[in-house]
Design a protein around this motif. Structure first.
Motif, short mmCIF file in Angstrom:
data_model
loop_
_atom_site.label_atom_id
_atom_site.label_comp_id
_atom_site.label_asym_id
_atom_site.label_seq_id
_atom_site.Cartn_x
_atom_site.Cartn_y
_atom_site.Cartn_z
N LYS A 1 4.84 -9.10 -34.73
CA LYS A 1 3.76 -8.81 -35.32
C LYS A 1 3.58 -7.30 -34.50
O LYS A 1 3.02 -6.26 -35.35
N VAL A 2 3.85 -7.16 -33.24
CA VAL A 2 3.47 -5.84 -32.63
C VAL A 2 4.57 -4.81 -33.26
O VAL A 2 4.17 -3.69 -33.36
N ILE A 3 5.78 -5.10 -33.29
CA ILE A 3 6.71 -4.18 -33.88
C ILE A 3 6.36 -3.80 -35.24
O ILE A 3 6.40 -2.70 -35.58
N SER A 4 5.92 -4.79 -36.07
CA SER A 4 5.52 -4.27 -37.42
C SER A 4 4.48 -3.20 -37.54
O SER A 4 4.08 -2.77 -38.48
N SER A 5 3.56 -3.58 -36.47
CA SER A 5 2.59 -2.49 -36.47
C SER A 5 2.68 -1.13 -35.83
O SER A 5 1.95 -0.22 -35.85
N GLY A 6 4.08 -1.00 -35.62
CA GLY A 6 4.65 0.46 -35.27
C GLY A 6 4.56 0.42 -33.87
O GLY A 6 5.06 1.73 -33.16
N ILE A 7 4.24 -0.62 -33.06
CA ILE A 7 4.22 -0.30 -31.49
C ILE A 7 5.69 -1.21 -30.80
O ILE A 7 5.86 -2.12 -31.37
N THR A 8 6.22 -0.38 -29.88
CA THR A 8 7.61 -1.21 -29.46
C THR A 8 7.13 -1.90 -28.16
O THR A 8 6.79 -1.26 -27.10
N PRO A 9 7.14 -3.15 -28.19
CA PRO A 9 6.81 -3.90 -26.83
C PRO A 9 8.27 -3.90 -25.72
O PRO A 9 9.32 -4.06 -26.26
N VAL A 10 7.92 -3.78 -24.54
CA VAL A 10 8.79 -3.84 -23.70
C VAL A 10 8.50 -4.90 -22.56
O VAL A 10 7.28 -4.61 -21.81
N LYS A 11 9.34 -5.89 -22.21
CA LYS A 11 9.08 -6.88 -21.25
C LYS A 11 9.61 -6.51 -20.00
O LYS A 11 11.04 -6.13 -19.91
N VAL A 12 8.83 -6.59 -18.96
CA VAL A 12 9.17 -6.13 -17.54
C VAL A 12 9.83 -7.60 -17.04
O VAL A 12 9.24 -8.66 -17.13
N LYS A 13 10.64 -7.36 -16.39
CA LYS A 13 11.58 -8.60 -15.63
C LYS A 13 10.70 -9.32 -14.41
O LYS A 13 10.50 -10.08 -14.18
N TYR A 14 10.27 -8.08 -13.65
CA TYR A 14 9.50 -8.55 -12.54
C TYR A 14 7.95 -7.96 -12.43
O TYR A 14 7.63 -7.12 -13.62
N ILE A 15 6.85 -8.16 -11.53
CA ILE A 15 5.72 -7.59 -11.60
C ILE A 15 6.02 -6.05 -11.43
O ILE A 15 6.10 -5.90 -9.92
N ASP A 16 6.22 -5.08 -12.23
CA ASP A 16 6.51 -3.81 -11.75
C ASP A 16 5.31 -2.93 -11.64
O ASP A 16 4.27 -3.04 -12.33
N SER A 17 5.47 -1.88 -10.68
CA SER A 17 4.43 -0.95 -10.47
C SER A 17 4.51 0.11 -11.63
O SER A 17 5.63 0.50 -12.11
N ILE A 18 3.30 0.31 -12.07
CA ILE A 18 3.21 1.28 -13.27
C ILE A 18 3.76 2.54 -12.87
O ILE A 18 4.31 3.14 -13.49
N GLU A 19 3.13 3.12 -11.67
CA GLU A 19 3.85 4.45 -10.90
C GLU A 19 5.25 4.41 -11.23
O GLU A 19 5.75 5.39 -11.68
N GLU A 20 6.01 3.29 -10.47
CA GLU A 20 7.52 3.51 -10.86
C GLU A 20 7.93 3.38 -12.33
O GLU A 20 8.81 3.95 -12.54
N LEU A 21 7.25 2.69 -13.17
CA LEU A 21 7.68 2.61 -14.40
C LEU A 21 7.69 3.90 -15.05
O LEU A 21 8.49 4.49 -15.94
N LEU A 22 6.42 4.66 -14.88
CA LEU A 22 6.19 6.10 -15.25
C LEU A 22 7.24 6.82 -14.97
O LEU A 22 7.62 7.79 -15.63
N SER A 23 7.60 6.91 -13.63
CA SER A 23 8.75 7.64 -13.13
C SER A 23 9.92 7.48 -13.89
O SER A 23 10.68 8.48 -14.06
N GLN A 24 10.54 6.25 -14.03
CA GLN A 24 11.71 5.99 -14.81
C GLN A 24 11.50 6.54 -16.22
O GLN A 24 12.56 7.15 -16.53
N PHE A 25 10.43 6.35 -16.88
CA PHE A 25 10.08 6.90 -18.05
C PHE A 25 10.44 8.37 -18.43
O PHE A 25 11.01 8.76 -19.17
N THR A 26 9.75 9.11 -17.31
CA THR A 26 9.53 10.34 -17.32
C THR A 26 11.33 11.07 -16.93
O THR A 26 11.87 11.85 -17.75
#
Length: 150
Positions: free
Chosen positions: A95-120
């Motif tokens: 349902k999320v994908i069909s709405s145009g949003i890509t879901p990403v499941k994290v393996k661990y409880i990841d830091s948002i700051e670290e995810l932003l750094s990796q994404f950038t």
């Protein structure tokens, strides 16, 4: 009735070439909630240069029938390109994908700051074509140049 609170962060800067990425969180620092159980999503505008908080979406679906909760959450995330969450079940992911949003499941409880750094880092080095398309990044055909030199 369900309730959504949007806390918008305003800026005078243009939002060209940005992705809207949401993180399912309880503590504002980590991705610690599954998609269907999240009560809060922090939405960032991410560009090649910076990451800025766009808004915080607080969702209360306690008064909705079970079949309406996911639709409501998805409608609350309108305009978001990617959602990071601790878990998402198959039917909800579809349902999320069909709405145009890509879901990403994290393996661990990841830091948002670290995810932003990796994404950038990924955006600035070798973003996949679908992210290039969303961000209007010129596609360089590296493969053709490589073949020309052989």
């Amino acid at each position: 009735m369900a309730k959504t609170t949007n806390i918008n962060v305003t800026s005078n800067e243009a939002n060209n070439n940005t992705l809207k990425v949401a993180f399912a969180t309880d503590d504002d620092n980590t991705v610690d909630r599954s998609f269907s159980k999240a009560k809060k999503f922090i939405v960032y505008d991410i560009s090649k240069d910076k990451c800025t908080i766009k808004k915080i979406i607080e969702i209360d679906t306690s008064n909705l029938p079970e079949g309406e909760k996911i639709k409501y959450i998805i409608s609350s995330l309108k305009g978001v390109n990617i959602i990071y969450c601790k878990n998402i079940i198959g039917g909800d992911a579809a349902k999320v994908i069909s709405s145009g949003i890509t879901p990403v499941k994290v393996k661990y409880i990841d830091s948002i700051e670290e995810l932003l750094s990796q994404f950038t880092y990924m955006i600035n080095n070798n973003p996949p074509p679908w992210i290039r398309k969303i961000m209007n990044i010129e596609l360089e055909d590296v493969r053709l140049d490589r073949w020309k030199s052989e």
